[in-house]
Design a protein around this motif. Structure first.
Motif, PDB file in Angstrom:
ATOM      1  N   THR A   6      -1.639  -6.962 -13.595  1.00 39.33           N
ATOM      2  CA  THR A   6      -0.578  -6.162 -14.187  1.00 39.33           C
ATOM      3  C   THR A   6       0.632  -6.130 -13.261  1.00 39.33           C
ATOM      4  OG1 THR A   6      -0.111  -4.046 -15.282  1.00 39.33           O
ATOM      5  CG2 THR A   6      -1.309  -3.946 -13.204  1.00 39.33           C
ATOM      6  N   TYR A  92      -0.111  -6.843  -9.406  1.00 41.46           N
ATOM      7  CA  TYR A  92      -1.320  -6.246  -8.857  1.00 41.46           C
ATOM      8  C   TYR A  92      -2.542  -6.603  -9.698  1.00 41.46           C
ATOM      9  CZ  TYR A  92       1.779  -3.363  -6.061  1.00 41.46           C
ATOM     10  OH  TYR A  92       2.728  -2.951  -5.169  1.00 41.46           O
ATOM     11  N   THR A  94      -6.078  -4.972 -10.858  1.00 37.93           N
ATOM     12  CA  THR A  94      -6.441  -3.580 -11.041  1.00 37.93           C
ATOM     13  C   THR A  94      -7.792  -3.409 -11.722  1.00 37.93           C
ATOM     14  OG1 THR A  94      -5.685  -1.441 -11.908  1.00 37.93           O
ATOM     15  CG2 THR A  94      -5.194  -3.383 -13.240  1.00 37.93           C
ATOM     16  N   SER A  95      -8.414  -2.291 -11.440  1.00 37.65           N
ATOM     17  CA  SER A  95      -9.627  -1.848 -12.114  1.00 37.65           C
ATOM     18  C   SER A  95      -9.691  -0.337 -11.964  1.00 37.65           C
ATOM     19  CB  SER A  95     -10.869  -2.512 -11.514  1.00 37.65           C
ATOM     20  OG  SER A  95     -12.002  -2.236 -12.325  1.00 37.65           O
ATOM     21  N   SER A  96     -10.586   0.288 -12.721  1.00 40.97           N
ATOM     22  CA  SER A  96     -10.640   1.747 -12.675  1.00 40.97           C
ATOM     23  C   SER A  96     -12.073   2.245 -12.606  1.00 40.97           C
ATOM     24  CB  SER A  96      -9.933   2.337 -13.901  1.00 40.97           C
ATOM     25  OG  SER A  96     -10.589   1.909 -15.078  1.00 40.97           O
ATOM     26  N   ILE A 109     -12.573  -5.506  -7.401  1.00 41.43           N
ATOM     27  CA  ILE A 109     -11.236  -6.098  -7.506  1.00 41.43           C
ATOM     28  C   ILE A 109     -11.097  -7.280  -6.550  1.00 41.43           C
ATOM     29  CG2 ILE A 109      -8.752  -5.728  -7.215  1.00 41.43           C
ATOM     30  CD1 ILE A 109      -9.182  -2.822  -8.007  1.00 41.43           C
ATOM     31  N   GLU A 129      -3.447   3.796  -5.432  1.00 40.77           N
ATOM     32  CA  GLU A 129      -4.362   4.505  -6.326  1.00 40.77           C
ATOM     33  C   GLU A 129      -3.507   5.434  -7.181  1.00 40.77           C
ATOM     34  OE1 GLU A 129      -7.325   6.476  -3.975  1.00 40.77           O
ATOM     35  OE2 GLU A 129      -8.016   4.582  -3.101  1.00 40.77           O
ATOM     36  N   GLN A 146      -7.203   4.684 -11.010  1.00 39.34           N
ATOM     37  CA  GLN A 146      -6.854   3.287 -11.249  1.00 39.34           C
ATOM     38  C   GLN A 146      -6.443   2.731  -9.890  1.00 39.34           C
ATOM     39  OE1 GLN A 146      -6.853   2.182 -14.612  1.00 39.34           O
ATOM     40  NE2 GLN A 146      -6.544   0.079 -13.967  1.00 39.34           N
ATOM     41  N   VAL A 147      -7.106   1.664  -9.424  1.00 36.05           N
ATOM     42  CA  VAL A 147      -6.832   1.074  -8.135  1.00 36.05           C
ATOM     43  C   VAL A 147      -6.054  -0.225  -8.348  1.00 36.05           C
ATOM     44  CG1 VAL A 147      -7.873   0.058  -6.056  1.00 36.05           C
ATOM     45  CG2 VAL A 147      -8.890   2.084  -7.102  1.00 36.05           C
ATOM     46  N   TYR A 148      -5.016  -0.439  -7.530  1.00 36.82           N
ATOM     47  CA  TYR A 148      -4.157  -1.620  -7.622  1.00 36.82           C
ATOM     48  C   TYR A 148      -4.092  -2.304  -6.255  1.00 36.82           C
ATOM     49  CZ  TYR A 148      -2.537   0.535 -11.937  1.00 36.82           C
ATOM     50  OH  TYR A 148      -2.469   1.085 -13.187  1.00 36.82           O
TER      51      TYR A 148
END
Length: 154
Positions: A6, A92, A94-96, A109, A129, A146-148
């Motif tokens: 993203t 980035y 990303t995943s959550s 990630i 985050e 949500q981590v980027y």
């Protein structure tokens, strides 16, 4: 977990903190409480909390820094001396998940980045985050995050 690529483009007003990486589990909630006491001093502030981290660069890197703050809808002109307007703009992976899954999210990630042909930019770039719902002073470890991680294509 599910990963994706993203582009982020936003601003937030953050307060800088530093400490031992080994103490982040206690330091970050304490710092969050301090930032929440300053709520209302920033105009056009959203409820979305942002934490921007310096990644650990190795065993000899014991002390790191991070920013905690909130997204804003407009550029800020009158900030206190301790606040900084930070602009995020980049690509980035990303995943959550929830805070108690943080280690798994970061691991996932990292694997997703390598498996999908991207190259990590860290440790020179900061991790992000984002907490869409307002974080409370007492963290329950079940808050959604949500981590980027910053990347570029190989």
């Amino acid at each position: 977990m599910k990963g994706k690529l993203t582009k982020l483009d936003f601003s937030f007003v953050g307060y800088k903190f530093s400490g031992l990486f080994s103490e982040y589990a206690d330091l970050i909630p304490r710092s969050l409480r301090e930032v929440m006491q300053k709520k209302g001093t920033t105009h056009n502030q959203l409820e979305t909390t942002v934490i921007l981290y310096e990644p650990c660069k190795g065993e000899d890197h014991k002390i790191g820094y991070f920013y905690i703050g909130n997204m804003v809808t407009k550029e800020q002109t009158n900030l206190s001396n301790e606040a900084e307007l930070i602009r995020i703009n980049g690509q980035y992976a990303t995943s959550s998940g929830t805070i108690d899954q943080m280690a798994s999210i970061y691991s996932y990630i990292s694997s997703w980045i390598e498996g999908n042909g991207y190259k990590p930019i860290w440790p020179d770039a900061l991790f992000i985050e984002i907490y869409e719902k307002p974080l409370q002073p007492e963290v329950t470890w079940k808050e959604e995050v949500q981590v980027y991680l910053p990347v570029w294509q190989k």
